[in-house]
Design a protein around this motif. Structure first.
Motif, PDB file in Angstrom:
ATOM      1  N   ALA A 143       0.855  -1.223  -0.119  1.00 46.62           N
ATOM      2  CA  ALA A 143       0.052  -0.029  -0.012  1.00 46.62           C
ATOM      3  C   ALA A 143       0.930   1.179   0.036  1.00 46.62           C
ATOM      4  CB  ALA A 143      -0.928  -0.018   1.063  1.00 46.62           C
ATOM      5  N   ASN A 144       2.011   1.202   0.706  1.00 49.23           N
ATOM      6  CA  ASN A 144       2.681   2.444   0.791  1.00 49.23           C
ATOM      7  C   ASN A 144       3.685   2.612  -0.658  1.00 49.23           C
ATOM      8  OD1 ASN A 144       1.960   2.351   3.434  1.00 49.23           O
ATOM      9  ND2 ASN A 144       4.053   2.107   4.359  1.00 49.23           N
ATOM     10  N   MET A 145       3.692   1.413  -1.413  1.00 51.69           N
ATOM     11  CA  MET A 145       4.378   1.836  -2.760  1.00 51.69           C
ATOM     12  C   MET A 145       3.443   2.352  -3.548  1.00 51.69           C
ATOM     13  SD  MET A 145       5.652  -2.236  -3.626  1.00 51.69           S
ATOM     14  CE  MET A 145       6.810  -3.066  -2.534  1.00 51.69           C
ATOM     15  N   TYR A 146       2.191   2.746  -3.263  1.00 52.94           N
ATOM     16  CA  TYR A 146       1.167   3.474  -3.918  1.00 52.94           C
ATOM     17  C   TYR A 146       1.241   4.646  -3.354  1.00 52.94           C
ATOM     18  CZ  TYR A 146      -3.190   5.549  -5.500  1.00 52.94           C
ATOM     19  OH  TYR A 146      -4.276   6.218  -6.088  1.00 52.94           O
ATOM     20  N   LEU A 147       0.988   4.931  -1.890  1.00 56.55           N
ATOM     21  CA  LEU A 147       0.893   5.981  -1.518  1.00 56.55           C
ATOM     22  C   LEU A 147       1.811   7.077  -1.318  1.00 56.55           C
ATOM     23  CD1 LEU A 147      -1.253   4.612   1.567  1.00 56.55           C
ATOM     24  CD2 LEU A 147      -2.302   5.788   0.059  1.00 56.55           C
ATOM     25  N   ILE A 148       3.076   6.684  -0.860  1.00 57.29           N
ATOM     26  CA  ILE A 148       4.127   7.784  -1.017  1.00 57.29           C
ATOM     27  C   ILE A 148       4.540   8.051  -2.366  1.00 57.29           C
ATOM     28  CG2 ILE A 148       6.357   8.180  -0.274  1.00 57.29           C
ATOM     29  CD1 ILE A 148       6.021   5.778   2.131  1.00 57.29           C
ATOM     30  N   PRO A 149       4.778   7.187  -3.207  1.00 57.53           N
ATOM     31  CA  PRO A 149       4.989   7.670  -4.535  1.00 57.53           C
ATOM     32  C   PRO A 149       3.786   8.584  -5.288  1.00 57.53           C
ATOM     33  CG  PRO A 149       5.721   5.430  -4.540  1.00 57.53           C
ATOM     34  CD  PRO A 149       4.804   5.828  -3.267  1.00 57.53           C
ATOM     35  N   MET A 150       2.638   8.484  -4.795  1.00 56.61           N
ATOM     36  CA  MET A 150       1.629   9.377  -5.125  1.00 56.61           C
ATOM     37  C   MET A 150       1.796  10.520  -4.710  1.00 56.61           C
ATOM     38  SD  MET A 150      -1.011   9.351  -6.817  1.00 56.61           S
ATOM     39  CE  MET A 150      -2.909   9.876  -7.027  1.00 56.61           C
ATOM     40  N   ALA A 151       2.177  10.683  -3.485  1.00 62.00           N
ATOM     41  CA  ALA A 151       2.467  11.980  -2.899  1.00 62.00           C
ATOM     42  C   ALA A 151       3.373  12.804  -3.588  1.00 62.00           C
ATOM     43  CB  ALA A 151       2.659  11.986  -1.542  1.00 62.00           C
ATOM     44  N   MET A 152       4.588  11.886  -3.961  1.00 60.78           N
ATOM     45  CA  MET A 152       5.690  12.743  -4.730  1.00 60.78           C
ATOM     46  C   MET A 152       5.303  12.974  -5.859  1.00 60.78           C
ATOM     47  SD  MET A 152       8.903  10.543  -3.483  1.00 60.78           S
ATOM     48  CE  MET A 152       8.488   8.796  -3.600  1.00 60.78           C
ATOM     49  N   LEU A 153       4.331  12.376  -6.763  1.00 62.61           N
ATOM     50  CA  LEU A 153       3.895  12.935  -8.166  1.00 62.61           C
ATOM     51  C   LEU A 153       3.258  13.911  -7.899  1.00 62.61           C
ATOM     52  CD1 LEU A 153       2.926   9.249  -9.570  1.00 62.61           C
ATOM     53  CD2 LEU A 153       4.753  10.756 -10.409  1.00 62.61           C
ATOM     54  N   LEU A 154       2.276  14.027  -6.916  1.00 60.33           N
ATOM     55  CA  LEU A 154       1.437  15.367  -6.782  1.00 60.33           C
ATOM     56  C   LEU A 154       2.692  16.410  -6.156  1.00 60.33           C
ATOM     57  CD1 LEU A 154      -1.690  13.727  -4.724  1.00 60.33           C
ATOM     58  CD2 LEU A 154      -1.617  14.527  -7.032  1.00 60.33           C
ATOM     59  N   GLN A 155       3.418  16.141  -5.519  1.00 56.32           N
ATOM     60  CA  GLN A 155       4.262  17.162  -5.223  1.00 56.32           C
ATOM     61  C   GLN A 155       5.315  17.892  -6.414  1.00 56.32           C
ATOM     62  OE1 GLN A 155       6.935  16.814  -1.376  1.00 56.32           O
ATOM     63  NE2 GLN A 155       8.465  16.247  -2.933  1.00 56.32           N
ATOM     64  N   TRP A 156       5.597  16.892  -7.179  1.00 57.94           N
ATOM     65  CA  TRP A 156       6.243  17.149  -8.657  1.00 57.94           C
ATOM     66  C   TRP A 156       5.239  18.183  -9.352  1.00 57.94           C
ATOM     67  CZ3 TRP A 156       8.469  11.698  -9.195  1.00 57.94           C
ATOM     68  CH2 TRP A 156       9.424  11.261  -8.122  1.00 57.94           C
ATOM     69  N   THR A 157       4.227  17.598  -9.456  1.00 57.30           N
ATOM     70  CA  THR A 157       3.105  18.645 -10.456  1.00 57.30           C
ATOM     71  C   THR A 157       2.395  19.669  -9.680  1.00 57.30           C
ATOM     72  OG1 THR A 157       1.229  16.971  -9.618  1.00 57.30           O
ATOM     73  CG2 THR A 157       2.533  16.288 -11.860  1.00 57.30           C
TER      74      THR A 157
END
Length: 272
Positions: A210-224
C-alpha cells in the motif's frame, strides 16, 4: 472430527492447501510471476485509493473515517484473492511450504524478490495513471491534500514504530488470507477478508505494498504542484519507511502466522 463453520475447510485442510499453492507460486515462470505481481500492486493501490477518498471527507468523525476507510481498502486484497495475483505480503505464507520442505530457500527468495519488484511497478504505475486522470483534484483538492498528509506521516515514522506496525499489519493480512482459503465461495472469502483488513487499516498499521502506492503518489502530486504538505516527501523518506515496514511485514506474516500455524498443525497428532 470437528465441524468448522458452514462447510468451511478445517485448519489442517487449509495448511495442506497453502502448501500446495505455495509450491505452485514458487515455481511460476518468471513472466507469469512478474505480470501477476504487477496486477497485485495495482489492486492494492486501488484499495488504498478508495481508502484515501473516504479519509479526505472532513465531515466524518475519526472512528468513522478509519473504520469505513479500512472496509473499503479491503477491495484490494479481495481482488488479489478472487481475481488471482501475486502479493508480496500474502506470499509471506510461502514459508509454510518452505518449512515443510516442499520448496527451497532459493525458490522462496526468488518469489519474494520478483513479486516485490512487480508489486512496486504495479503500484507506482497506478499512481501515474491516477495523477493523469486528475482524480486527486476531487473534493476541491482535499483528496490530493490527504495523499500528501498520509505520505508525510509515513515517512516521518521512527524505525521501531514502522517495524512493529508492519508486524501487526501483516499478521492480520496473512490471517485474512488463511481464513479466505477456508471459504468455499466468493462471499465466504469477502467476509473473511473484510474484518482483519479493515482492522489493520483502521488501526493505522503499515502495509509495504500500500505504501508503494501512497508515498510515490504524494511525490507525483508534489512534482506536479498539487496540494501542500506538512513536509516534503522524498525518495529517502520512502526508503526509510519501506525498510522497517518490509522487515516487519515479513516477521508478521512469515513468523507470527506461517511458522506458528506450521508448528501447530504439522506436528504429530495435531488438531484436525
Amino acid at each position: 472430527m470437528e465441524i468448522y463453520g458452514f462447510d468451511a475447510f478445517s485448519p489442517a485442510e487449509i495448511i495442506a492447501k497453502v502448501e500446495t499453492v505455495g509450491v505452485s507460486k514458487a515455481r511460476l515462470p518468471f513472466r507469469s510471476m512478474l505480470m501477476l505481481s504487477v496486477l497485485a500492486g495495482a489492486f492494492i493501490g486501488m484499495g488504498a485509493l478508495y481508502n484515501v477518498l473516504v479519509r479526505s471527507d472532513p465531515t466524518l468523525g475519526f472512528a468513522t473515517r478509519q473504520v469505513l476507510g479500512g472496509a473499503v481498502f479491503s477491495l484490494g486484497l479481495l481482488m488479489v484473492v478472487v481475481a488471482g495475483a501475486e502479493l508480496f505480503t500474502g506470499n509471506n505464507l510461502l514459508v509454510m511450504a518452505w518449512a515443510a520442505g516442499k520448496i527451497s530457500t532459493r525458490e522462496l527468495l526468488r518469489n519474494w524478490s520478483i513479486v516485490f519488484l512487480g508489486n512496486f511497478v504495479g503500484a507506482v504505475g497506478l499512481a501515474c495513471l491516477v495523477v493523469l486522470s486528475n482524480h486527486p483534484a476531487l473534493n476541491q483538492g482535499a483528496v490530493a491534500a490527504q495523499y500528501r498528509q498520509i505520505a508525510a506521516a509515513k515517512t516521518a515514522l521512527p524505525f521501531i514504530d514502522a517495524f512493529f506496525s508492519g508486524v501487526l499489519c501483516n499478521a492480520l493480512v496473512c490471517v485474512a488470507i488463511w481464513m479466505a482459503i477456508a471459504g468455499r465461495s466468493v462471499l465466504d472469502k469477502a467476509v473473511a477478508i473484510l474484518f482483519p483488513i479493515s482492522a489493520f487499516v483502521a488501526a493505522g498499521f503499515e502495509h509495504s505494498v500500500a505504501n508503494m502506492y501512497l508515498i510515490p503518489m504524494a511525490m507525483l502530486l508534489q512534482w506536479t504542484g498539487q496540494a501542500g504538505a506538512p513536509a516534503p516527501v522524498v525518495w529517502s523518506g520512502f526508503a526509510a519507511n519501506m525498510i522497517p515496514v518490509v522487515l516487519g511485514n515479513i516477521v508478521g506474516g512469515s513468523v507470527f502466522v506461517g511458522v506458528v500455524f506450521h508448528v501447530i498443525y504439522r506436528r504429530p497428532g495435531a488438531h484436525t
